[in-house]
Write a protein that holds these residues in place. Sequence first.
Motif, PDB file in Angstrom:
ATOM      1  N   SER A  57     -43.843 -77.271   3.276  1.00  0.00           N
ATOM      2  CA  SER A  57     -42.637 -78.143   3.124  1.00  0.00           C
ATOM      3  C   SER A  57     -41.441 -77.431   3.040  1.00  0.00           C
ATOM      4  CB  SER A  57     -42.414 -79.092   1.888  1.00  0.00           C
ATOM      5  OG  SER A  57     -42.632 -78.282   0.882  1.00  0.00           O
ATOM      6  N   ASP A  58     -40.081 -77.848   3.453  1.00  0.00           N
ATOM      7  CA  ASP A  58     -38.895 -77.252   3.028  1.00  0.00           C
ATOM      8  C   ASP A  58     -38.575 -75.986   3.989  1.00  0.00           C
ATOM      9  OD1 ASP A  58     -38.474 -79.349   0.982  1.00  0.00           O
ATOM     10  OD2 ASP A  58     -39.404 -77.886  -0.676  1.00  0.00           O
ATOM     11  N   VAL A  59     -38.914 -76.246   5.056  1.00  0.00           N
ATOM     12  CA  VAL A  59     -38.650 -74.856   5.903  1.00  0.00           C
ATOM     13  C   VAL A  59     -37.316 -74.707   6.332  1.00  0.00           C
ATOM     14  CG1 VAL A  59     -39.209 -74.300   8.504  1.00  0.00           C
ATOM     15  CG2 VAL A  59     -40.949 -75.478   7.122  1.00  0.00           C
ATOM     16  N   THR A  60     -37.041 -73.535   6.290  1.00  0.00           N
ATOM     17  CA  THR A  60     -35.649 -73.024   6.864  1.00  0.00           C
ATOM     18  C   THR A  60     -36.056 -71.863   7.815  1.00  0.00           C
ATOM     19  OG1 THR A  60     -33.421 -72.547   6.281  1.00  0.00           O
ATOM     20  CG2 THR A  60     -35.122 -71.781   4.734  1.00  0.00           C
ATOM     21  N   ILE A  61     -35.139 -71.640   8.836  1.00  0.00           N
ATOM     22  CA  ILE A  61     -35.672 -70.661   9.883  1.00  0.00           C
ATOM     23  C   ILE A  61     -34.408 -69.920  10.204  1.00  0.00           C
ATOM     24  CG2 ILE A  61     -36.257 -70.134  12.089  1.00  0.00           C
ATOM     25  CD1 ILE A  61     -37.823 -72.891  11.924  1.00  0.00           C
ATOM     26  N   VAL A  87     -31.144 -60.619   3.998  1.00  0.00           N
ATOM     27  CA  VAL A  87     -31.329 -62.011   3.891  1.00  0.00           C
ATOM     28  C   VAL A  87     -31.216 -62.475   2.362  1.00  0.00           C
ATOM     29  CG1 VAL A  87     -33.161 -63.577   4.187  1.00  0.00           C
ATOM     30  CG2 VAL A  87     -32.889 -61.665   5.743  1.00  0.00           C
ATOM     31  N   ARG A  88     -30.528 -63.451   2.114  1.00  0.00           N
ATOM     32  CA  ARG A  88     -30.284 -64.043   0.811  1.00  0.00           C
ATOM     33  C   ARG A  88     -31.066 -65.332   0.601  1.00  0.00           C
ATOM     34  NH1 ARG A  88     -24.659 -63.573  -1.137  1.00  0.00           N
ATOM     35  NH2 ARG A  88     -25.232 -61.568  -1.889  1.00  0.00           N
ATOM     36  N   LEU A  89     -31.909 -65.537  -0.243  1.00  0.00           N
ATOM     37  CA  LEU A  89     -32.733 -66.810  -0.406  1.00  0.00           C
ATOM     38  C   LEU A  89     -32.117 -67.405  -1.476  1.00  0.00           C
ATOM     39  CD1 LEU A  89     -35.167 -68.232   0.760  1.00  0.00           C
ATOM     40  CD2 LEU A  89     -36.360 -66.975  -1.028  1.00  0.00           C
ATOM     41  N   TYR A  90     -31.789 -68.699  -1.334  1.00  0.00           N
ATOM     42  CA  TYR A  90     -31.615 -69.597  -2.519  1.00  0.00           C
ATOM     43  C   TYR A  90     -32.437 -70.761  -2.616  1.00  0.00           C
ATOM     44  CZ  TYR A  90     -26.721 -67.927  -1.625  1.00  0.00           C
ATOM     45  OH  TYR A  90     -25.732 -67.028  -1.280  1.00  0.00           O
ATOM     46  N   TRP A  91     -33.014 -71.160  -3.713  1.00  0.00           N
ATOM     47  CA  TRP A  91     -34.062 -72.065  -4.025  1.00  0.00           C
ATOM     48  C   TRP A  91     -33.298 -73.042  -5.266  1.00  0.00           C
ATOM     49  CZ3 TRP A  91     -34.804 -67.167  -5.376  1.00  0.00           C
ATOM     50  CH2 TRP A  91     -35.305 -67.038  -6.529  1.00  0.00           C
ATOM     51  N   PRO A 141     -36.229 -73.747  -0.553  1.00  0.00           N
ATOM     52  CA  PRO A 141     -35.463 -72.564  -0.160  1.00  0.00           C
ATOM     53  C   PRO A 141     -34.502 -72.686   1.046  1.00  0.00           C
ATOM     54  CG  PRO A 141     -37.893 -72.638   0.595  1.00  0.00           C
ATOM     55  CD  PRO A 141     -37.575 -73.841  -0.001  1.00  0.00           C
ATOM     56  N   ASP A 142     -33.443 -71.886   0.929  1.00  0.00           N
ATOM     57  CA  ASP A 142     -32.582 -71.896   2.132  1.00  0.00           C
ATOM     58  C   ASP A 142     -32.061 -70.266   2.115  1.00  0.00           C
ATOM     59  OD1 ASP A 142     -31.833 -74.376   3.281  1.00  0.00           O
ATOM     60  OD2 ASP A 142     -30.943 -74.781   1.169  1.00  0.00           O
TER      61      ASP A 142
END
Length: 168
Positions: free
Chosen positions: A92-96, A161-165, A151-152
């Motif tokens: 779920s919650d895919v970001t590319i 790459v910065r990851l937000y969740w 996650p974004d």
Amino acid sequence: APEPATEPAPAPEPAPEPAPDPEPAPTTTEAPRPTLTDIADLGTSGVSPHMERNEDGTLRLFYSSMEAGGTAVDLCSAALVCERQGALQRVSDVTILNTPAGERRAYLVEFDPNTNDKVIYTALISDDGLTLSGQTSLGISSEVAMAWGVPDAVVTPEGLVRLYWVEP
């Protein structure tokens, strides 16, 4: 002999008037309210969408879907007529994003039905969005929290790459 008369002391200078307080900056009590217009029903049911434009002008839509058992992958025309292409199961919650190294990389949540735990992973993703490879856990786990994940990922100006969740 008589003493000479003394002159009286001059009166003290009056204190300067205090400067007036500056006028306060104007304030508002209400922020402008954004509005959405021309909302179109795509005929799908799901949450946490990610959409990307393909070179041919079509759109690929990823969204978490109970019906699909994970992330539905739809191909849509520019007029937003969508057709299911497949699904990524238990994801779920895919970001590319495309990394500075030229990789097409997905960030996603995978659900483990045995533990009810969700973990954020990264993987290479195929151009059609239907195949993940080299899936690697980022070590970020929900520990069975319900409101968690989504996650974004973004590429910073420095090329990282910065990851937000979401955390509960």
